[in-house]
Enzyme design. Structure first.
Site, mmCIF file in Angstrom:
data_model
loop_
_atom_site.group_PDB
_atom_site.id
_atom_site.type_symbol
_atom_site.label_atom_id
_atom_site.label_comp_id
_atom_site.label_asym_id
_atom_site.label_seq_id
_atom_site.Cartn_x
_atom_site.Cartn_y
_atom_site.Cartn_z
ATOM 1 N N PHE A 6 71.032 -1.209 69.905
ATOM 2 C CA PHE A 6 71.134 0.066 70.610
ATOM 3 C C PHE A 6 72.503 0.717 70.423
ATOM 4 O O PHE A 6 73.527 0.042 70.361
ATOM 5 C CB PHE A 6 70.948 -0.140 72.119
ATOM 6 C CG PHE A 6 69.594 -0.619 72.546
ATOM 7 C CD1 PHE A 6 68.580 0.289 72.824
ATOM 8 C CD2 PHE A 6 69.328 -1.973 72.683
ATOM 9 C CE1 PHE A 6 67.325 -0.157 73.247
ATOM 10 C CE2 PHE A 6 68.080 -2.427 73.102
ATOM 11 C CZ PHE A 6 67.082 -1.507 73.380
ATOM 12 N N ASP A 7 72.493 2.042 70.388
ATOM 13 C CA ASP A 7 73.676 2.830 70.689
ATOM 14 C C ASP A 7 73.937 2.653 72.187
ATOM 15 O O ASP A 7 73.080 2.125 72.910
ATOM 16 C CB ASP A 7 73.397 4.295 70.342
ATOM 17 C CG ASP A 7 74.517 5.221 70.754
ATOM 18 O OD1 ASP A 7 75.694 4.902 70.485
ATOM 19 O OD2 ASP A 7 74.218 6.271 71.349
ATOM 20 N N PHE A 8 75.090 3.076 72.689
ATOM 21 C CA PHE A 8 75.346 2.901 74.120
ATOM 22 C C PHE A 8 75.329 4.224 74.881
ATOM 23 O O PHE A 8 74.453 4.452 75.708
ATOM 24 C CB PHE A 8 76.673 2.174 74.356
ATOM 25 C CG PHE A 8 76.868 1.775 75.789
ATOM 26 C CD1 PHE A 8 76.190 0.680 76.308
ATOM 27 C CD2 PHE A 8 77.689 2.503 76.633
ATOM 28 C CE1 PHE A 8 76.326 0.311 77.635
ATOM 29 C CE2 PHE A 8 77.844 2.148 77.974
ATOM 30 C CZ PHE A 8 77.165 1.054 78.470
#
Length: 208
Positions: A6-8
């Site tokens: 995931f991106d954050f």
């Protein structure tokens, strides 16, 4: 599928408001510039320290960086709330035996603040921040590092993010996200956490 990375910001946590707030404080104090959220968003790519070093005109860049982190930590609990659906998603993925990771342009310092505040520490199998790469997204350096550390092939993983830099799967499931319309069509797009879970289950039922 063996791993979900995931991106954050705007993907796992609605941290964009605190990012905007901290940057706005920096630029108004040091450059006397009242920047909009859109103007700040246009700077995204490098880590926070990179953004300040590249865009701040004032020479006191180290002081500006310290102010950023001060404001980021000071108002995090006010501007960023835990998200029940995201927490359910993480538990669900781990229950299925999937590895989960983060590849973000954020600096480690601000990511650590967010993970601690949201009680998301010690959950992820791999974390790559903006401090860990030479070339930020959309360059695949960070994702490749994460896959290497997980010992997983690129066709065994999916990357999830909310911006054009996040090219594999786009999401718009939090109130604030970076891209309203993707200029590059992602492989898949999800408007809710449960829609993503359905996708992983190929349309079958899921249990949380």
């Amino acid at each position: 599928m063996k791993a979900i990375i995931f991106d954050f910001d705007g993907t796992l946590a609605n941290t964009l408001p605190i990012c905007y707030y901290a940057f706005q404080n920096v630029f108004i104090k040091f450059d006397n510039k009242d920047l909009s959220s859109g103007e700040i968003k246009a700077m995204f790519g490098p880590s926070e320290t990179g953004i300040i070093k590249e865009n701040l005109l004032n020479s006191n860049k180290e002081q500006a960086i310290e102010l950023y982190y001060e404001k980021y930590a000071e108002h995090h609990n006010t501007l960023v709330k835990p998200n029940k659906k995201i927490n359910e998603l993480i538990r669900y993925l781990k229950s299925k035996g999937l590895k989960i990771g983060i590849v973000t342009g954020k600096a480690k310092r601000s990511l650590d603040i967010s993970l601690k505040a949201l009680q998301m520490e010690n959950i992820f199998d791999v974390i790559i921040t903006g401090d860990d790469v030479i070339r930020p997204k959309p360059d695949p350096e960070g994702i490749n590092k994460a896959l290497s550390l997980l010992d997983i092939k690129n066709n065994e993983a999916m990357f999830i993010g909310d911006s054009d830099a996040d090219i594999h799967a786009g999401v718009q499931w939090l109130p604030d996200y970076q891209t309203s319309a993707f200029s590059l069509e992602p492989h898949s797009s999800f408007n809710s956490v449960y829609e993503f879970i359905d996708f992983l289950n190929k349309g079958g039922p899921y249990e949380l």
